[in-house]
Design a protein around this motif. Structure first.
Motif, mmCIF file in Angstrom:
data_model
loop_
_atom_site.group_PDB
_atom_site.id
_atom_site.type_symbol
_atom_site.label_atom_id
_atom_site.label_comp_id
_atom_site.label_asym_id
_atom_site.label_seq_id
_atom_site.Cartn_x
_atom_site.Cartn_y
_atom_site.Cartn_z
ATOM 1 N N LEU A 122 -7.317 44.448 34.224
ATOM 2 C CA LEU A 122 -6.750 44.326 32.871
ATOM 3 C C LEU A 122 -7.025 45.537 31.990
ATOM 4 O O LEU A 122 -6.466 45.646 30.904
ATOM 5 C CB LEU A 122 -7.329 43.077 32.172
ATOM 6 N N THR A 123 -7.911 46.442 32.441
ATOM 7 C CA THR A 123 -8.365 47.526 31.574
ATOM 8 C C THR A 123 -7.704 48.847 31.942
ATOM 9 O O THR A 123 -7.723 49.257 33.113
ATOM 10 C CB THR A 123 -9.907 47.680 31.688
ATOM 11 N N ALA A 124 -7.155 49.519 30.937
ATOM 12 C CA ALA A 124 -6.527 50.824 31.169
ATOM 13 C C ALA A 124 -7.577 51.843 31.589
ATOM 14 O O ALA A 124 -8.686 51.867 31.032
ATOM 15 C CB ALA A 124 -5.826 51.284 29.897
ATOM 16 N N SER A 125 -7.235 52.668 32.561
ATOM 17 C CA SER A 125 -8.170 53.692 33.045
ATOM 18 C C SER A 125 -8.107 54.951 32.185
ATOM 19 O O SER A 125 -8.990 55.801 32.276
ATOM 20 C CB SER A 125 -7.830 54.068 34.486
ATOM 21 N N GLY A 126 -7.054 55.075 31.411
ATOM 22 C CA GLY A 126 -6.825 56.321 30.686
ATOM 23 C C GLY A 126 -6.052 57.320 31.522
ATOM 24 O O GLY A 126 -5.783 58.441 31.101
ATOM 25 N N LEU A 127 -5.689 56.916 32.729
ATOM 26 C CA LEU A 127 -4.961 57.812 33.637
ATOM 27 C C LEU A 127 -3.527 57.331 33.865
ATOM 28 O O LEU A 127 -2.850 57.809 34.761
ATOM 29 C CB LEU A 127 -5.696 57.915 34.978
ATOM 30 N N GLY A 128 -3.086 56.364 33.107
ATOM 31 C CA GLY A 128 -1.695 55.925 33.226
ATOM 32 C C GLY A 128 -1.548 54.432 33.457
ATOM 33 O O GLY A 128 -0.681 53.792 32.886
ATOM 34 N N ALA A 129 -2.417 53.872 34.299
ATOM 35 C CA ALA A 129 -2.322 52.436 34.597
ATOM 36 C C ALA A 129 -3.717 51.817 34.447
ATOM 37 O O ALA A 129 -4.588 52.375 33.793
ATOM 38 C CB ALA A 129 -1.753 52.219 35.991
ATOM 39 N N ASN A 130 -3.922 50.648 35.041
ATOM 40 C CA ASN A 130 -5.235 50.011 34.942
ATOM 41 C C ASN A 130 -6.215 50.594 35.975
ATOM 42 O O ASN A 130 -5.812 51.280 36.915
ATOM 43 C CB ASN A 130 -5.097 48.496 35.124
ATOM 44 N N ILE A 131 -7.499 50.274 35.794
ATOM 45 C CA ILE A 131 -8.553 50.823 36.662
ATOM 46 C C ILE A 131 -8.245 50.541 38.135
ATOM 47 O O ILE A 131 -8.377 51.428 38.985
ATOM 48 C CB ILE A 131 -9.932 50.232 36.283
ATOM 49 N N ASP A 132 -7.825 49.311 38.434
ATOM 50 C CA ASP A 132 -7.613 48.983 39.849
ATOM 51 C C ASP A 132 -6.535 49.865 40.477
ATOM 52 O O ASP A 132 -6.710 50.381 41.575
ATOM 53 C CB ASP A 132 -7.329 47.485 40.059
ATOM 54 N N ASP A 133 -5.459 50.109 39.771
ATOM 55 C CA ASP A 133 -4.380 50.944 40.301
ATOM 56 C C ASP A 133 -4.797 52.403 40.432
ATOM 57 O O ASP A 133 -4.485 53.066 41.423
ATOM 58 C CB ASP A 133 -3.159 50.890 39.368
ATOM 59 N N ASP A 134 -5.496 52.902 39.412
ATOM 60 C CA ASP A 134 -5.754 54.342 39.340
ATOM 61 C C ASP A 134 -7.031 54.768 40.052
ATOM 62 O O ASP A 134 -7.139 55.914 40.477
ATOM 63 C CB ASP A 134 -5.864 54.782 37.869
ATOM 64 N N MET A 135 -8.013 53.881 40.147
ATOM 65 C CA MET A 135 -9.327 54.345 40.593
ATOM 66 C C MET A 135 -9.894 53.583 41.787
ATOM 67 O O MET A 135 -10.914 54.009 42.333
ATOM 68 C CB MET A 135 -10.322 54.253 39.421
#
Ligand code: HEC
Ligand code: HEC
Ligand code: HEC
Ligand code: HEC
Length: 213
Positions: free
Chosen positions: A157-170
């Motif tokens: 649920l939390t934005a990573s700051g890289l475009g999408a949420n933490i799970d998608d981006d990191m």
């Protein structure tokens, strides 16, 4: 004025091009990056070759396409119970094991393309076999862990700051829930942040992406 703008624009474009693997610590072509010609002269000036190959890649490696480097077979000391760890720390796997295929300080850097090399990684970038004093990796960072820990952001649920949420981006793996070296690092230096980080850690922004402190 126009000339100044043009120069500024040129610098920006040049910086943009530079914000890639070329010239980074992972540029293993001759002359830049890790400039130990003893091993990287074998790349013939190529960038991707120590890690990927267009043909005859290692099809048993599913965590990176067309893998070309010998995978580490070392035994590691994992992060322990820590201070208040809730996650179960597994043996390094997935992308982390690929990183440790050079950063274990044992598997030779020049062991790629079927060649058995001789030059291990030394110096500060040698993470080594003892991971007990490094940030835990190969752990599931999911909704269940968030409930147990109570001081982690929900990665779904939390934005990573890289475009999408933490799970998608990191996060990695089929369930998009595994924390690996690549959660914090970008092997290709796409973000062009020091230490090949995914995002700036000024004011500990990287840490605070996941940790609710
Ligand atoms: C130091 C090792 C290393 C080098 C050098 C390297 N890669 Fe990668 N590459 C990886 C790893 C590890 C992954 C999988 C994990 C990830 O993306 O974080 C990957 C994933 C990829 C992917 C799939 C996912 C994505 O990010 O698009 C592509 C495509 C790719 N690399 C292309 C390249 C190309 C092209 C080059 C050379 C210009 C290159 N890589 C250089 C290690 C490397
Ligand atoms: C991609 C998400 C993510 C990032 C980024 C991240 N962490 Fe963590 N960190 C975790 C998770 C998940 C755990 C495991 C927590 C648990 O098991 O309760 C953890 C564990 C830890 C622990 C061990 C806690 C213990 O009880 O032993 C420390 C300390 C820590 N992180 C500090 C940091 C610092 C400092 C940074 C920035 C350099 C950072 N983390 C960046 C997700 C992250
Ligand atoms: C083919 C071998 C190889 C692989 C695979 C590899 N690295 Fe590296 N890495 C190196 C070498 C060599 C250096 C440079 C060491 C030096 O300059 O002393 C380096 C440097 C680094 C640095 C330091 C960057 C800096 O600016 O100083 C980081 C961070 C890093 N690697 C992370 C990773 C991560 C994360 C992965 C996996 C996603 C990975 N590496 C995969 C060989 C590799
Ligand atoms: C939780 C985030 C996080 C994880 C996970 C992580 N790193 Fe790092 N790493 C960092 C940060 C931040 C730095 C920058 C230096 C510092 O703050 O200590 C760094 C620095 C490095 C360096 C440079 C050390 C130096 O002194 O030149 C290497 C090499 C490296 N990491 C490799 C790895 C490898 C390999 C893994 C997986 C086994 C990994 N990292 C996992 C956050 C992380």
């Amino acid at each position: 004025m126009k000339k100044v703008l043009f120069i500024l624009l040129s610098i920006t474009v040049a910086a943009g091009l530079y914000a890639l693997i070329g010239g980074s610590a992972h540029d293993f072509s001759d002359g830049t990056g890790f400039n130990a010609d003893a091993w990287n002269s074998g790349t013939g000036g190529e960038l991707c070759q120590p890690c990927h190959t267009p043909h005859n890649g290692d099809a048993t490696i599913t965590d990176a396409p067309l893998w070309n480097h010998t995978e580490s077979t070392q035994t590691f000391v994992n992060y322990g119970a820590g201070y208040d760890m809730n996650a179960t720390v597994g043996d390094p796997a997935g992308v982390s094991l690929l990183c440790l295929s050079c950063h274990d300080g044992v598997t030779a850097l020049d062991s790629f393309g079927g060649t058995v090399g001789t030059v291990p990684l030394t110096g500060a970038a040698n993470v080594g076999l003892d991971l007990s004093n490094d940030h835990p990796i190969s752990i599931a960072y999911d909704v269940a862990l968030v409930a147990l820990d109570t001081e982690l952001h929900d990665p779904t649920l939390t934005a990573s700051g890289l475009g999408a949420n933490i799970d998608d981006d990191m996060l990695e793996g089929a369930g998009n829930n595994l924390l690996e070296c690549s959660s914090c690092h970008d092997v290709h230096n796409t973000a062009n942040v020091a230490n090949l980080l995914r995002k700036s850690n000024v004011q500990s922004a990287l840490c605070l992406t996941c940790h609710n402190k």
